[in-house]
Design a protein around this motif. Structure first.
Motif, PDB file in Angstrom:
ATOM      1  N   HIS A 233     -39.610  57.989-132.749  1.00 13.87           N
ATOM      2  CA  HIS A 233     -38.750  59.081-132.274  1.00 13.87           C
ATOM      3  C   HIS A 233     -37.378  58.907-132.916  1.00 13.87           C
ATOM      4  N   PRO A 234     -36.674  60.010-133.206  1.00 18.62           N
ATOM      5  CA  PRO A 234     -35.365  59.883-133.865  1.00 18.62           C
ATOM      6  C   PRO A 234     -34.385  58.963-133.156  1.00 18.62           C
ATOM      7  N   ASN A 235     -34.416  58.882-131.812  1.00 17.05           N
ATOM      8  CA  ASN A 235     -33.444  58.015-131.138  1.00 17.05           C
ATOM      9  C   ASN A 235     -33.877  57.479-129.777  1.00 17.05           C
ATOM     10  N   LYS A 236     -35.124  57.636-129.388  1.00 20.68           N
ATOM     11  CA  LYS A 236     -35.545  57.237-128.051  1.00 20.68           C
ATOM     12  C   LYS A 236     -36.670  56.201-128.070  1.00 20.68           C
ATOM     13  N   ARG A 237     -36.592  55.288-127.095  1.00 18.80           N
ATOM     14  CA  ARG A 237     -37.696  54.399-126.777  1.00 18.80           C
ATOM     15  C   ARG A 237     -38.624  55.114-125.803  1.00 18.80           C
ATOM     16  N   PHE A 238     -39.914  54.732-125.791  1.00 22.96           N
ATOM     17  CA  PHE A 238     -40.867  55.347-124.867  1.00 22.96           C
ATOM     18  C   PHE A 238     -41.549  54.284-124.013  1.00 22.96           C
ATOM     19  N   GLU A 239     -42.004  54.710-122.812  1.00 21.12           N
ATOM     20  CA  GLU A 239     -42.757  53.862-121.910  1.00 21.12           C
ATOM     21  C   GLU A 239     -43.751  54.725-121.150  1.00 21.12           C
ATOM     22  N   ALA A 240     -44.641  54.104-120.380  1.00 19.86           N
ATOM     23  CA  ALA A 240     -45.601  54.854-119.582  1.00 19.86           C
ATOM     24  C   ALA A 240     -44.920  55.465-118.369  1.00 19.86           C
ATOM     25  N   ALA A 241     -45.298  56.694-118.027  1.00 18.87           N
ATOM     26  CA  ALA A 241     -44.739  57.364-116.858  1.00 18.87           C
ATOM     27  C   ALA A 241     -45.608  57.166-115.622  1.00 18.87           C
ATOM     28  N   ASN A 242     -46.890  56.869-115.798  1.00 16.31           N
ATOM     29  CA  ASN A 242     -47.815  56.814-114.658  1.00 16.31           C
ATOM     30  C   ASN A 242     -48.556  55.489-114.524  1.00 16.31           C
ATOM     31  N   TYR A 243     -48.083  54.458-115.206  1.00 13.43           N
ATOM     32  CA  TYR A 243     -48.619  53.108-115.056  1.00 13.43           C
ATOM     33  C   TYR A 243     -47.445  52.134-115.048  1.00 13.43           C
ATOM     34  N   PRO A 244     -47.629  50.937-114.479  1.00  9.78           N
ATOM     35  CA  PRO A 244     -46.548  49.940-114.515  1.00  9.78           C
ATOM     36  C   PRO A 244     -46.203  49.566-115.958  1.00  9.78           C
ATOM     37  N   ILE A 274     -50.747  40.842-118.436  1.00  8.81           N
ATOM     38  CA  ILE A 274     -51.509  41.957-117.875  1.00  8.81           C
ATOM     39  C   ILE A 274     -52.077  41.580-116.504  1.00  8.81           C
ATOM     40  N   GLU A 275     -52.639  40.374-116.406  1.00  7.69           N
ATOM     41  CA  GLU A 275     -53.225  39.917-115.146  1.00  7.69           C
ATOM     42  C   GLU A 275     -52.168  39.844-114.045  1.00  7.69           C
ATOM     43  N   LYS A 276     -50.968  39.380-114.395  1.00 10.00           N
ATOM     44  CA  LYS A 276     -49.883  39.283-113.424  1.00 10.00           C
ATOM     45  C   LYS A 276     -49.494  40.646-112.877  1.00 10.00           C
ATOM     46  N   MET A 277     -49.632  41.670-113.694  1.00  8.69           N
ATOM     47  CA  MET A 277     -49.255  43.035-113.304  1.00  8.69           C
ATOM     48  C   MET A 277     -50.421  43.809-112.692  1.00  8.69           C
ATOM     49  N   GLY A 278     -51.488  43.111-112.326  1.00  8.42           N
ATOM     50  CA  GLY A 278     -52.624  43.784-111.716  1.00  8.42           C
ATOM     51  C   GLY A 278     -53.555  44.435-112.716  1.00  8.42           C
ATOM     52  N   ARG A 279     -53.474  44.031-113.987  1.00 10.74           N
ATOM     53  CA  ARG A 279     -54.348  44.488-115.064  1.00 10.74           C
ATOM     54  C   ARG A 279     -54.219  45.973-115.378  1.00 10.74           C
ATOM     55  N   LYS A 280     -53.159  46.611-114.888  1.00  9.60           N
ATOM     56  CA  LYS A 280     -52.990  48.039-115.152  1.00  9.60           C
ATOM     57  C   LYS A 280     -51.712  48.334-115.928  1.00  9.60           C
ATOM     58  N   ALA A 281     -51.083  47.319-116.464  1.00 15.82           N
ATOM     59  CA  ALA A 281     -49.773  47.510-117.081  1.00 15.82           C
ATOM     60  C   ALA A 281     -49.876  47.972-118.525  1.00 15.82           C
ATOM     61  N   ILE A 282     -48.833  48.655-118.958  1.00 18.22           N
ATOM     62  CA  ILE A 282     -48.617  48.982-120.359  1.00 18.22           C
ATOM     63  C   ILE A 282     -47.509  48.042-120.834  1.00 18.22           C
ATOM     64  N   VAL A 283     -47.785  47.256-121.855  1.00 19.93           N
ATOM     65  CA  VAL A 283     -46.871  46.202-122.295  1.00 19.93           C
ATOM     66  C   VAL A 283     -46.043  46.675-123.486  1.00 19.93           C
ATOM     67  N   THR A 284     -44.731  46.604-123.345  1.00 19.13           N
ATOM     68  CA  THR A 284     -43.846  46.883-124.476  1.00 19.13           C
ATOM     69  C   THR A 284     -43.685  45.605-125.283  1.00 19.13           C
ATOM     70  N   GLU A 285     -44.040  45.670-126.576  1.00 18.84           N
ATOM     71  CA  GLU A 285     -43.963  44.502-127.444  1.00 18.84           C
ATOM     72  C   GLU A 285     -42.847  44.621-128.476  1.00 18.84           C
ATOM     73  N   TYR A 286     -42.328  45.843-128.663  1.00 17.30           N
ATOM     74  CA  TYR A 286     -41.325  46.031-129.724  1.00 17.30           C
ATOM     75  C   TYR A 286     -40.629  47.361-129.513  1.00 17.30           C
ATOM     76  N   SER A 287     -39.319  47.385-129.726  1.00 17.19           N
ATOM     77  CA  SER A 287     -38.555  48.630-129.764  1.00 17.19           C
ATOM     78  C   SER A 287     -37.335  48.391-130.637  1.00 17.19           C
ATOM     79  N   TRP A 288     -37.319  48.989-131.820  1.00 19.38           N
ATOM     80  CA  TRP A 288     -36.316  48.655-132.832  1.00 19.38           C
ATOM     81  C   TRP A 288     -36.190  49.825-133.801  1.00 19.38           C
ATOM     82  N   ASP A 289     -35.047  49.896-134.443  1.00 11.47           N
ATOM     83  CA  ASP A 289     -34.846  50.901-135.490  1.00 11.47           C
ATOM     84  C   ASP A 289     -35.735  50.573-136.686  1.00 11.47           C
TER      85      ASP A 289
END
Length: 454
Positions: A233-244, A274-289
């Motif tokens: 995206h030109p200037n935004k980071r993204f994450e899940a809206a409906n999962y942890p 993932i297990e710590k978050m109840g196996r339903k998490a979306i994991v952010t591994e990187y966010s960079w220009d």
């Protein structure tokens, strides 16, 4: 064969022209997003017999030939390498040598960052368009009900996984069209092991919501399935809206043995998170220009790479705004999950998120606990970063030794940066985190234990 996928993601199931077992255990998708315009590129690790097969994708609109393009295989490798979890090494300087407080200018610069229409009608299936792109012969279908689409595929002599009509039903109700790409096996490439390598497919479409239909992907999974999503995206980071959401624990010091099995170490860390978050998490591994990195396992994305991924289509030809770090790039967010039918019960919806920083280090590698924290900042500088430290073991021939001066190897060579790739196939269960992790990891209850200095 047919491979049913979701255009709002690259997650799907295979349906074969025989009873052969087809599996898809890892999927990757790049979503280049600007406003409501999305250009999506997708790739998967198809495993099955080398026969003609096809790909079926729910799409929000009827696609035209100019909306679809095949891309070179290397496009995912570069994005993957740039954003992958990285392993760096530091060597402690002679504590009695002269102390240096600044890097040279050159080093500082280096660190900047078918057939019968009547039968189709009876089933509620309509052919909206036909065209050919690369090795894909493409048909765009509409369907009034999922059962009709399921029957259409079966009558075309394709074996459908159990539950396909139920998985398709939500997309039919939403008015999705279906992109059917028949693959001519004679035109596709194979790797050294003879495994089929499908060209990545790129689509462009308009949609108010950015979501991935992961439910379809479970029909062909051999158990758990890895999904890697790269959002540009030109200037935004993204994450899940409906999962942890969770950030991968970062800036962790690890034992030297991790060097020889970094992918297995990271797979264990990821699974534990993932297990710590109840196996339903979306994991952010990187966010960079995209036009900087530190450290850089591969060069930042070039304008040509962004063009390949469709930035001119997403922006309507307008240039991407320049940001404070210079250059015209995007924010690259890497999101990763490993899921099964029990963990993800609904499609993943993504939303814009505030910028964050984490996984950074001071120039000499001593960020300490601060580098492990994820902090809201004005720019995105987050990465999964893991550190091997070689503590000084030579003589200490001075009265006041100065410890914790770190740098590259004593012989002056370039140490490089290792990355964790191929995580879906990484060996699991052989590396125990508490025995190789030397930094505290509060999320996982690991106290950490650094070796004594002497």
């Amino acid at each position: 064969m047919y491979l049913l996928l979701g255009l709002w993601a690259f997650c799907g199931f295979f349906v074969a022209g025989s009873n052969s077992k087809l599996t898809n255990n890892a999927s990757q998708v790049v979503l280049l997003r600007n406003g409501t315009r999305t250009v999506m590129t997708m790739s998967n690790d198809y495993q099955g017999p080398p026969e003609n097969f096809a790909l079926v994708v729910p799409v929000p609109v009827v696609l035209k030939k100019e909306d679809v393009k095949t891309l070179p295989f290397g496009v995912f490798d570069k994005v993957d390498s740039l954003s992958a979890p990285r392993l760096v090494e530091y060597w402690e300087r002679d504590p009695c040598a002269p102390r240096y407080y600044e890097l040279t200018d050159s080093v500082r610069r280096g660190m900047q960052p078918p057939s019968a229409a009547t039968a189709q009608s009876r089933l509620g299936v309509t052919v909206e368009a036909r065209f050919t792109v690369g090795e894909y012969e493409i048909v765009i279908l509409s369907a009034r009900e999922a059962k009709g689409l399921d029957t259409w595929l079966r009558q075309s002599k394709y074996s459908i996984p159990a539950g396909a009509d139920a998985a398709l039903a939500p997309y039919v109700r939403e008015g999705s069209k279906f992109f059917v790409a028949k693959v001519d096996i004679a035109k596709v490439k194979k790797n050294a092991q003879g495994v089929v390598q499908l060209s990545p497919l790129r689509f462009a479409y308009e949609a108010n919501e950015l979501r991935l239909p992961v439910r379809l992907g479970l029909l062909n999974s051999s158990g758990k399935q890895d999904l890697m999503v790269y959002v540009l995206h030109p200037n935004k980071r993204f994450e899940a809206a409906n999962y942890p959401n969770v950030f991968i624990p970062t800036n962790i010091e690890v034992a030297d043995e991790v060097r020889t099995n970094f992918a297995s170490f990271y797979a264990e860390l990821f699974d534990a998170t993932i297990e710590k978050m109840g196996r339903k998490a979306i994991v952010t591994e990187y966010s960079w220009d995209t036009n900087s990195c530190d450290p850089c396992p591969t060069p930042p994305l070039e304008p040509s790479d962004l063009a390949t991924l469709g930035d001119d289509i997403a922006t309507g030809g307008a240039p991407v705004p320049r940001r404070s770090r210079g250059g015209a790039g995007y924010v690259l967010t890497r999101l990763h999950t490993r899921y099964s039918a029990e963990t993800l019960s609904e499609d993943i919806v993504f939303r814009e998120a505030k910028p964050v920083t984490g996984g950074r280090a001071n120039w000499n590698g001593t960020a300490g606990d601060a580098g492990a924290q994820v902090v809201a900042e004005g720019i995105n500088n987050f990465q999964g970063r893991y550190i091997i430290r070689h503590y000084w073991s030579g003589p200490v021939a001075c009265k006041d030794p100065r410890w914790n001066e770190w740098g590259g190897p004593p012989d002056g060579r370039e140490p490089g940066t290792a990355v964790a790739k191929g995580l879906a196939l990484a060996v699991r269960g052989k590396m125990k985190l508490p025995s190789v992790v030397r930094s505290p990891v509060p999320l996982l209850g690991i106290p950490g234990k650094r070796p004594p200095r002497r």
